[in-house]
Scaffold this motif. Structure first.
Motif, mmCIF file in Angstrom:
data_model
loop_
_atom_site.group_PDB
_atom_site.id
_atom_site.type_symbol
_atom_site.label_atom_id
_atom_site.label_comp_id
_atom_site.label_asym_id
_atom_site.label_seq_id
_atom_site.Cartn_x
_atom_site.Cartn_y
_atom_site.Cartn_z
ATOM 1 N N GLY A 1 0.516 -0.911 0.127
ATOM 2 C CA GLY A 1 -0.272 -0.376 -0.466
ATOM 3 C C GLY A 1 0.774 1.194 -0.142
ATOM 4 O O GLY A 1 0.307 2.475 -0.251
ATOM 5 N N ALA A 2 1.721 0.757 0.174
ATOM 6 C CA ALA A 2 3.082 2.008 0.479
ATOM 7 C C ALA A 2 2.694 3.190 -0.869
ATOM 8 O O ALA A 2 2.994 2.365 -2.221
ATOM 9 C CB ALA A 2 4.052 1.870 0.724
ATOM 10 N N LEU A 3 3.003 4.345 -1.089
ATOM 11 C CA LEU A 3 2.937 4.985 -2.340
ATOM 12 C C LEU A 3 4.925 6.109 -2.491
ATOM 13 O O LEU A 3 5.368 6.245 -1.391
ATOM 14 C CB LEU A 3 2.195 6.722 -2.237
ATOM 15 N N ALA A 4 5.130 6.062 -3.264
ATOM 16 C CA ALA A 4 6.652 5.920 -2.994
ATOM 17 C C ALA A 4 7.120 7.419 -4.344
ATOM 18 O O ALA A 4 6.339 7.302 -5.496
ATOM 19 C CB ALA A 4 7.631 5.993 -3.227
ATOM 20 N N THR A 5 8.059 7.916 -4.057
ATOM 21 C CA THR A 5 8.142 8.956 -5.489
ATOM 22 C C THR A 5 9.971 9.107 -5.129
ATOM 23 O O THR A 5 10.247 8.905 -3.906
ATOM 24 C CB THR A 5 7.558 10.899 -5.060
ATOM 25 N N ALA A 6 10.460 9.411 -6.927
ATOM 26 C CA ALA A 6 11.500 9.115 -6.516
ATOM 27 C C ALA A 6 11.897 10.357 -7.500
ATOM 28 O O ALA A 6 11.073 10.800 -8.666
ATOM 29 C CB ALA A 6 12.512 8.308 -7.417
ATOM 30 N N GLU A 7 13.196 11.186 -7.160
ATOM 31 C CA GLU A 7 13.153 12.515 -8.580
ATOM 32 C C GLU A 7 14.581 12.837 -8.380
ATOM 33 O O GLU A 7 15.333 12.607 -7.673
ATOM 34 C CB GLU A 7 12.717 13.545 -7.785
ATOM 35 N N ALA A 8 14.720 13.437 -9.570
ATOM 36 C CA ALA A 8 16.066 13.124 -10.105
ATOM 37 C C ALA A 8 16.348 14.409 -10.670
ATOM 38 O O ALA A 8 15.335 14.659 -11.961
ATOM 39 C CB ALA A 8 16.720 12.363 -10.717
ATOM 40 N N SER A 9 17.884 15.377 -10.767
ATOM 41 C CA SER A 9 17.936 16.495 -11.795
ATOM 42 C C SER A 9 20.056 16.090 -11.960
ATOM 43 O O SER A 9 20.286 15.729 -10.880
ATOM 44 C CB SER A 9 17.444 17.648 -11.389
ATOM 45 N N PHE A 10 20.076 16.263 -13.171
ATOM 46 C CA PHE A 10 20.939 16.872 -13.240
ATOM 47 C C PHE A 10 22.278 17.689 -13.090
ATOM 48 O O PHE A 10 22.961 18.304 -13.275
ATOM 49 C CB PHE A 10 21.575 16.144 -14.849
ATOM 50 N N GLN A 11 21.374 19.074 -12.319
ATOM 51 C CA GLN A 11 21.639 20.264 -12.046
ATOM 52 C C GLN A 11 20.932 20.720 -11.315
ATOM 53 O O GLN A 11 20.308 21.396 -11.605
ATOM 54 C CB GLN A 11 21.941 20.859 -13.349
ATOM 55 N N ALA A 12 21.709 20.456 -9.849
ATOM 56 C CA ALA A 12 21.221 21.659 -8.837
ATOM 57 C C ALA A 12 22.203 22.025 -8.802
ATOM 58 O O ALA A 12 23.432 21.929 -8.454
ATOM 59 C CB ALA A 12 20.953 20.906 -7.415
ATOM 60 N N VAL A 13 22.157 23.768 -8.531
ATOM 61 C CA VAL A 13 23.592 24.873 -8.606
ATOM 62 C C VAL A 13 23.967 24.500 -7.481
ATOM 63 O O VAL A 13 25.590 24.994 -7.386
ATOM 64 C CB VAL A 13 23.137 25.845 -9.300
ATOM 65 N N TYR A 14 23.359 24.013 -5.824
ATOM 66 C CA TYR A 14 24.216 24.475 -4.890
ATOM 67 C C TYR A 14 24.743 23.234 -4.482
ATOM 68 O O TYR A 14 25.164 22.856 -3.612
ATOM 69 C CB TYR A 14 22.609 24.017 -3.894
ATOM 70 N N GLY A 15 24.655 22.392 -5.438
ATOM 71 C CA GLY A 15 25.735 21.116 -4.878
ATOM 72 C C GLY A 15 25.233 19.277 -4.621
ATOM 73 O O GLY A 15 24.153 19.448 -5.900
ATOM 74 N N TYR A 16 25.612 18.254 -4.589
ATOM 75 C CA TYR A 16 25.705 17.076 -4.399
ATOM 76 C C TYR A 16 24.418 16.225 -3.077
ATOM 77 O O TYR A 16 24.844 16.583 -2.203
ATOM 78 C CB TYR A 16 26.879 16.331 -4.780
ATOM 79 N N ASP A 17 23.179 16.984 -3.945
ATOM 80 C CA ASP A 17 22.011 16.506 -2.845
ATOM 81 C C ASP A 17 21.155 15.173 -3.240
ATOM 82 O O ASP A 17 20.478 14.436 -4.284
ATOM 83 C CB ASP A 17 20.781 17.217 -3.030
ATOM 84 N N VAL A 18 21.710 14.056 -2.152
ATOM 85 C CA VAL A 18 20.975 12.855 -1.787
ATOM 86 C C VAL A 18 19.960 12.690 -0.715
ATOM 87 O O VAL A 18 20.885 13.011 0.717
ATOM 88 C CB VAL A 18 22.243 11.852 -1.941
ATOM 89 N N ARG A 19 18.843 12.779 -0.922
ATOM 90 C CA ARG A 19 18.087 12.625 0.721
ATOM 91 C C ARG A 19 17.001 11.565 0.611
ATOM 92 O O ARG A 19 16.835 11.336 -0.412
ATOM 93 C CB ARG A 19 17.608 13.895 0.489
ATOM 94 N N ALA A 20 16.534 11.302 1.575
ATOM 95 C CA ALA A 20 15.047 10.221 1.551
ATOM 96 C C ALA A 20 14.599 10.389 2.833
ATOM 97 O O ALA A 20 14.871 11.001 3.594
ATOM 98 C CB ALA A 20 15.602 8.937 1.465
ATOM 99 N N GLU A 21 13.201 9.815 2.577
ATOM 100 C CA GLU A 21 12.646 10.563 4.006
ATOM 101 C C GLU A 21 11.532 8.959 4.294
ATOM 102 O O GLU A 21 10.949 8.542 2.638
ATOM 103 C CB GLU A 21 11.096 11.636 3.534
ATOM 104 N N VAL A 22 11.388 8.330 5.187
ATOM 105 C CA VAL A 22 10.264 7.858 5.182
ATOM 106 C C VAL A 22 8.536 7.813 5.697
ATOM 107 O O VAL A 22 9.438 7.704 7.601
ATOM 108 C CB VAL A 22 10.305 5.888 5.328
ATOM 109 N N LEU A 23 8.006 8.045 6.186
ATOM 110 C CA LEU A 23 6.905 8.264 6.786
ATOM 111 C C LEU A 23 5.763 6.890 6.792
ATOM 112 O O LEU A 23 5.786 6.016 6.181
ATOM 113 C CB LEU A 23 5.825 9.332 6.302
ATOM 114 N N GLY A 24 5.991 6.453 8.245
ATOM 115 C CA GLY A 24 5.282 4.999 8.599
ATOM 116 C C GLY A 24 4.193 5.303 10.002
ATOM 117 O O GLY A 24 3.298 7.034 9.823
#
Ligand SMILES: NC(=O)c1ccc[n+]([C@@H]2O[C@H](COP(=O)([O-])OP(=O)(O)OC[C@H]3O[C@@H](n4cnc5c(N)ncnc54)[C@H](O)[C@@H]3O)[C@@H](O)[C@H]2O)c1
Length: 341
Positions: A227-250
């Motif tokens: 039943g869980a819903l998830a999103t994944a997103e990516a961009s090849f250019q974020a001017v502020y840096g290399y940004d990798v994050r994740a979040e899980v709401l249970g």
């Protein structure tokens, strides 16, 4: 290999990632030796070997694969060469660590997995986020029930700069970038299987390359069978840096992971509050990259299954292929048997 002898590991692909792994094998892991390097580019293997004290270098990958003195190989070549090299290395009796993606079609993923199983050698894939302390702790907490049932998950990857769009093969954002996020989302929702995938993608950073097949910005939604819903997103250019994050709401809590701050320093001044951002993957994931090779070499020594396997690579690939199919068709795609590229 005996208890006294260091584990002998060969590297295939002496580029940016391969050089980091070579340094790890040469200097960062006790009881491990960088024993050979192969790269088809003239001089590449030898230059790296000279720097790291590895005298055995090849421009012919086949020579490294058949070298009798190697216990395992690390593959860090371009993505579309991976599956064939995994298969060849396993057939030569070598334990295999392969950078992601292990394969770009399900058929070649199956062949690579079968080759390792038939040869009885460990096969590990470069899903380094599993080895990052925050992501690892989140996985352990979720598996232990700390936030009960995962309901809403998200994972994102933003590279700092799109340097050379002409060198990026079609569908790279799904097959090589978001493949990490697809793995993370499954890893943080243990035991659940993806059932439906929808994706949108565009060339927002370099629209002038869109007609050559470049997609540099993407959003993917995934429905899991718990039943869980998830999103994944990516961009090849974020001017502020290399940004990798994740979040899980249970159902009983929330976990977040990933931090773009380079240090714990926060500077307060008349113009506001600032912190330095990470701009390079080998800075953000330095320790995770070392830990994954420590896991690999330990698997080779002990025969235990590594923490990121060929099956894990196949699972993430099946989401990537469904996302590609969704972009092509414009609609949601059932996962299970997505169409190969
Ligand atoms: N896990 C991560 O966070 C991460 C980060 C960066 C790169 N990677 C992966 O590492 C791999 C290598 O990426 P890179 O950035 O080091 O690329 P790179 O272009 O810097 O290096 C690739 C190397 O492979 C060699 N090569 C080219 N064709 C070959 C072939 N047919 N057979 C053998 N070697 C060949 C090239 O000469 C080059 O030295 C890719 O699969 C990439 O996805 C993973």
């Amino acid at each position: 290999m005996t208890a006294q002898q260091p584990l002998a590991v060969g590297l295939i692909g002496a580029g940016r990632m391969g050089s980091f792994h070579a340094e790890t094998l040469a200097h960062r892991l006790p009881g491990v030796r960088l024993a050979a390097i192969a790269d088809p580019a003239p001089g590449a293997a030898q230059r790296l070997g000279d720097r790291l004290g590895c005298a055995t270098t090849y421009t012919d990958i086949g020579e490294l694969l058949t070298a009798p003195h190697l216990d395992g190989v690390v593959i860090a070549t371009p993505a579309r060469t991976h599956a064939g090299l995994v298969e060849a290395a396993a057939k030569a009796g070598k334990a295999v660590y392969c950078e992601k993606p292990m394969a770009v079609t399900l058929a070649e993923a199956d062949r690579a997995i079968a080759a390792a199983a038939d040869a009885g050698v460990p096969l590990q894939v470069g899903f380094n986020r599993r080895y990052d302390p925050g992501f690892r702790a989140a996985h352990e907490k979720i598996a232990a029930g700390a936030i009960s049932t995962p309901q809403l998950l998200r994972s994102l990857t933003r590279d700092p700069e799109l340097a050379d769009p002409a060198r990026i093969p079609p569908w790279t954002i799904f097959l090589e970038t978001l493949i990490h996020d697809f793995d993370v989302l499954g890893h943080l929702n243990p035991g659940a299987e993806p059932v439906e995938v929808s994706a949108m993608a565009d060339a927002l950073v370099r629209p002038d390359f869109k007609d050559r097949g470049l997609l540099d910005t993407a959003v993917v939604t995934i429905r899991f069978d718990n039943g869980a819903l998830a999103t994944a997103e990516a961009s090849f250019q974020a001017v502020y840096g290399y940004d990798v994050r994740a979040e899980v709401l249970g159902s009983t809590g929330m976990l977040t992971m990933g931090d773009i701050r380079r240090t714990h320093l926060t500077a307060y001044g008349p113009d506001g509050v600032t912190a330095e951002c990470v701009t390079y993957d080998q800075h953000l994931f330095h320790d995770a990259y070392v830990a994954e090779l420590a896991d690999f070499t330990d698997s080779v020594r002990t025969g235990r299954t590594p923490s990121a396997t060929g099956e894990d690579a196949r699972a993430a690939l099946s989401i990537a292929l469904a996302a590609i199919e969704s972009v092509t068709s414009g609609g949601p795609v059932r996962v299970g048997k997505p169409r190969d590229l």
